[in-house]
Design a protein around this motif. Sequence first.
Motif, PDB file in Angstrom:
ATOM      1  N   GLU A 361      54.260 -17.987  48.934  1.00  0.00           N
ATOM      2  CA  GLU A 361      54.289 -19.274  49.628  1.00  0.00           C
ATOM      3  C   GLU A 361      54.276 -19.064  51.137  1.00  0.00           C
ATOM      4  O   GLU A 361      53.549 -19.742  51.872  1.00  0.00           O
ATOM      5  CB  GLU A 361      55.533 -20.066  49.215  1.00  0.00           C
ATOM      6  N   VAL A 362      55.083 -18.115  51.603  1.00  0.00           N
ATOM      7  CA  VAL A 362      55.158 -17.823  53.041  1.00  0.00           C
ATOM      8  C   VAL A 362      53.823 -17.314  53.560  1.00  0.00           C
ATOM      9  O   VAL A 362      53.314 -17.770  54.594  1.00  0.00           O
ATOM     10  CB  VAL A 362      56.283 -16.803  53.320  1.00  0.00           C
ATOM     11  N   LEU A 363      53.218 -16.370  52.836  1.00  0.00           N
ATOM     12  CA  LEU A 363      51.976 -15.772  53.326  1.00  0.00           C
ATOM     13  C   LEU A 363      50.801 -16.726  53.222  1.00  0.00           C
ATOM     14  O   LEU A 363      49.910 -16.716  54.088  1.00  0.00           O
ATOM     15  CB  LEU A 363      51.684 -14.470  52.574  1.00  0.00           C
ATOM     16  N   MET A 364      50.750 -17.552  52.208  1.00  0.00           N
ATOM     17  CA  MET A 364      49.657 -18.529  52.109  1.00  0.00           C
ATOM     18  C   MET A 364      49.736 -19.545  53.249  1.00  0.00           C
ATOM     19  O   MET A 364      48.707 -19.956  53.809  1.00  0.00           O
ATOM     20  CB  MET A 364      49.691 -19.229  50.749  1.00  0.00           C
ATOM     21  N   ASP A 365      50.955 -19.949  53.609  1.00  0.00           N
ATOM     22  CA  ASP A 365      51.123 -20.843  54.769  1.00  0.00           C
ATOM     23  C   ASP A 365      50.656 -20.145  56.043  1.00  0.00           C
ATOM     24  O   ASP A 365      50.005 -20.757  56.902  1.00  0.00           O
ATOM     25  CB  ASP A 365      52.594 -21.262  54.911  1.00  0.00           C
ATOM     26  N   ALA A 366      50.995 -18.847  56.160  1.00  0.00           N
ATOM     27  CA  ALA A 366      50.578 -18.092  57.343  1.00  0.00           C
ATOM     28  C   ALA A 366      49.063 -17.974  57.414  1.00  0.00           C
ATOM     29  O   ALA A 366      48.459 -18.119  58.495  1.00  0.00           O
ATOM     30  CB  ALA A 366      51.211 -16.699  57.312  1.00  0.00           C
ATOM     31  N   ILE A 367      48.413 -17.716  56.274  1.00  0.00           N
ATOM     32  CA  ILE A 367      46.957 -17.587  56.240  1.00  0.00           C
ATOM     33  C   ILE A 367      46.281 -18.918  56.551  1.00  0.00           C
ATOM     34  O   ILE A 367      45.229 -18.970  57.207  1.00  0.00           O
ATOM     35  CB  ILE A 367      46.514 -17.036  54.870  1.00  0.00           C
ATOM     36  N   ALA A 368      46.900 -20.024  56.119  1.00  0.00           N
ATOM     37  CA  ALA A 368      46.342 -21.341  56.429  1.00  0.00           C
ATOM     38  C   ALA A 368      46.372 -21.599  57.933  1.00  0.00           C
ATOM     39  O   ALA A 368      45.454 -22.221  58.493  1.00  0.00           O
ATOM     40  CB  ALA A 368      47.123 -22.422  55.686  1.00  0.00           C
ATOM     41  N   MET A 369      47.415 -21.105  58.603  1.00  0.00           N
ATOM     42  CA  MET A 369      47.536 -21.286  60.049  1.00  0.00           C
ATOM     43  C   MET A 369      46.626 -20.320  60.817  1.00  0.00           C
ATOM     44  O   MET A 369      46.121 -20.647  61.894  1.00  0.00           O
ATOM     45  CB  MET A 369      48.990 -21.070  60.480  1.00  0.00           C
ATOM     46  N   ASN A 370      46.427 -19.133  60.281  1.00  0.00           N
ATOM     47  CA  ASN A 370      45.606 -18.109  60.934  1.00  0.00           C
ATOM     48  C   ASN A 370      44.687 -17.507  59.876  1.00  0.00           C
ATOM     49  O   ASN A 370      45.030 -16.516  59.227  1.00  0.00           O
ATOM     50  CB  ASN A 370      46.497 -17.036  61.557  1.00  0.00           C
ATOM     51  N   PRO A 371      43.500 -18.091  59.670  1.00  0.00           N
ATOM     52  CA  PRO A 371      42.608 -17.661  58.583  1.00  0.00           C
ATOM     53  C   PRO A 371      42.240 -16.189  58.677  1.00  0.00           C
ATOM     54  O   PRO A 371      42.258 -15.577  59.747  1.00  0.00           O
ATOM     55  CB  PRO A 371      41.373 -18.545  58.784  1.00  0.00           C
ATOM     56  N   THR A 372      41.926 -15.619  57.523  1.00  0.00           N
ATOM     57  CA  THR A 372      41.582 -14.208  57.439  1.00  0.00           C
ATOM     58  C   THR A 372      40.325 -13.896  58.248  1.00  0.00           C
ATOM     59  O   THR A 372      39.446 -14.747  58.385  1.00  0.00           O
ATOM     60  CB  THR A 372      41.355 -13.791  55.982  1.00  0.00           C
ATOM     61  N   PRO A 373      40.220 -12.679  58.772  1.00  0.00           N
ATOM     62  CA  PRO A 373      39.079 -12.323  59.623  1.00  0.00           C
ATOM     63  C   PRO A 373      37.839 -11.963  58.814  1.00  0.00           C
ATOM     64  O   PRO A 373      37.904 -11.727  57.599  1.00  0.00           O
ATOM     65  CB  PRO A 373      39.594 -11.100  60.381  1.00  0.00           C
ATOM     66  N   THR A 374      36.712 -11.920  59.505  1.00  0.00           N
ATOM     67  CA  THR A 374      35.460 -11.461  58.905  1.00  0.00           C
ATOM     68  C   THR A 374      35.041 -10.160  59.576  1.00  0.00           C
ATOM     69  O   THR A 374      35.402  -9.887  60.721  1.00  0.00           O
ATOM     70  CB  THR A 374      34.346 -12.502  59.074  1.00  0.00           C
ATOM     71  N   HIS A 375      34.236  -9.372  58.833  1.00  0.00           N
ATOM     72  CA  HIS A 375      33.695  -8.124  59.390  1.00  0.00           C
ATOM     73  C   HIS A 375      32.317  -7.911  58.785  1.00  0.00           C
ATOM     74  O   HIS A 375      32.162  -7.863  57.556  1.00  0.00           O
ATOM     75  CB  HIS A 375      34.614  -6.952  59.068  1.00  0.00           C
ATOM     76  N   ASN A 376      31.312  -7.814  59.661  1.00  0.00           N
ATOM     77  CA  ASN A 376      29.922  -7.655  59.219  1.00  0.00           C
ATOM     78  C   ASN A 376      29.523  -8.745  58.224  1.00  0.00           C
ATOM     79  O   ASN A 376      28.837  -8.487  57.226  1.00  0.00           O
ATOM     80  CB  ASN A 376      29.707  -6.271  58.599  1.00  0.00           C
ATOM     81  N   GLY A 377      29.983  -9.942  58.492  1.00  0.00           N
ATOM     82  CA  GLY A 377      29.623 -11.090  57.660  1.00  0.00           C
ATOM     83  C   GLY A 377      30.467 -11.270  56.419  1.00  0.00           C
ATOM     84  O   GLY A 377      30.327 -12.274  55.710  1.00  0.00           O
ATOM     85  N   ALA A 378      31.363 -10.339  56.125  1.00  0.00           N
ATOM     86  CA  ALA A 378      32.233 -10.444  54.942  1.00  0.00           C
ATOM     87  C   ALA A 378      33.615 -10.909  55.372  1.00  0.00           C
ATOM     88  O   ALA A 378      34.162 -10.414  56.360  1.00  0.00           O
ATOM     89  CB  ALA A 378      32.323  -9.110  54.220  1.00  0.00           C
TER      90      ALA A 378
END
Length: 436
Positions: A361-378
């Motif tokens: 729950e904590v990490l999903m909230d964190a990811i919603a606030m700061n979305p995961t990065p991309t690298h070479n289009g992925a």
Amino acid sequence: MPKPVVAIVGRPNVGKSTIFNRIVGERVSIVEDVPGVTRDRIYSSGEWLTYDFNIIDTGGIDIGDEPFLEQIRQQAEIAIDEADVIIFMTNGREGVTSADEEVAKILYKSKKPVVLAVNKVDNPEMRSQIYDFYSLGFGDPYPISGSHGLGLGDLLDEVAKHFPQFDGSDYDEGVIKFSLIGRPNVGKSSLVNALLGEDRVIVSDIEGTTRDAIDSPYKFDGKEYVIIDTAGMRKKGKVYESTEKYSVLRALRAIERSDVVLVVLNAEEGIREQDKKIAGYAHEAGRGIIIVVNKWDAIEKDEKTMKEFEESIRAHFLFMDYAPIVYLSALTKKRIHTVMPIIDQVSESHALRVQTNTLNEVLMDAIAMNPTPTHNGARLKVYYTTQVAVKPPTFVVFVNDPELLHFSYQRFLENRIRDAFGFEGSPIRMFGRQRK
């Protein structure tokens, strides 16, 4: 569980450092990928089959201006004191020398297992030259070649046979074990005495007077503790080199046996490079850590002094920003009462386990606030996270591709875990794993 310690002993120019490098691989002489942590060439870790061990290269011990044979003797004595098993290194091209015989005389008295290695045996034709080494009295000599890596497997098989068996049951599970580490003369022994309320450890103003690890079990507020201090007067006739590298060797076994480590600094002298090296070993070992600034009474202070000292500590110990800082005086016992509550808190953090659903729950909230990065289009996809171990708290993040879990984003996730659950004083380990 403490790792066995192996020392490589021998006269100069027999290839000790070459074999040391072969055994430990690329971990030698490389600055760690963590700001502020470096490794001394004198000491590293090795692996063989299912065994992990620590290894000392006595060739890296700087004795100073002592005569040649005296240097050899002192290096051998340091290894004898520290090691569980000794590799006695000789040179097959030169045969048995008088210096080899001098080393052998010292090792006879050690009562430690000694494995005789004959280096620079680079081809099968040279094997006939090893038989002279039986005269040294240590059984079968093991022919090896540091330059080609030959024979090391057989040598390490024999070394591993002599590793001590640790059962890990020296104290009950509920006992909190903590150690004090730091450079010579920062006041470790005085702090032990202040915590115990009695002179249980010999204190001296002479640097390097502490020798063996001493366990001091005691109770405080109804709880049981063991202080592991690298303390005790050195034996008469034992001579240790003045370099501060040796304080690293003295600290390592105490770290391995501890739940919490107190990194002791000297407020009068400030922070030195060796402080960071010693603290780095505690961080790498995954122990709970408290930074203790001793001799705080001995410096002139104003309203900015503590803040400035803390800023300096944080700047020098970037890799340990999670560690709480305590200011005290072991001599006057001022603020000594603040230590034990923090040890309790760090010990609890070090052993804390978080429920998987709460963690996610904590990490999903964190990811919603700061979305995961991309690298070479992925784009990195985080599926879920679980805690797989304590002491230190260790987390596995299941993702679509571990290569996309960049260090900076992993650091972000670790910080969100700290914000939510504390973990004060405890390092956190996090690994990315591909979901199958």
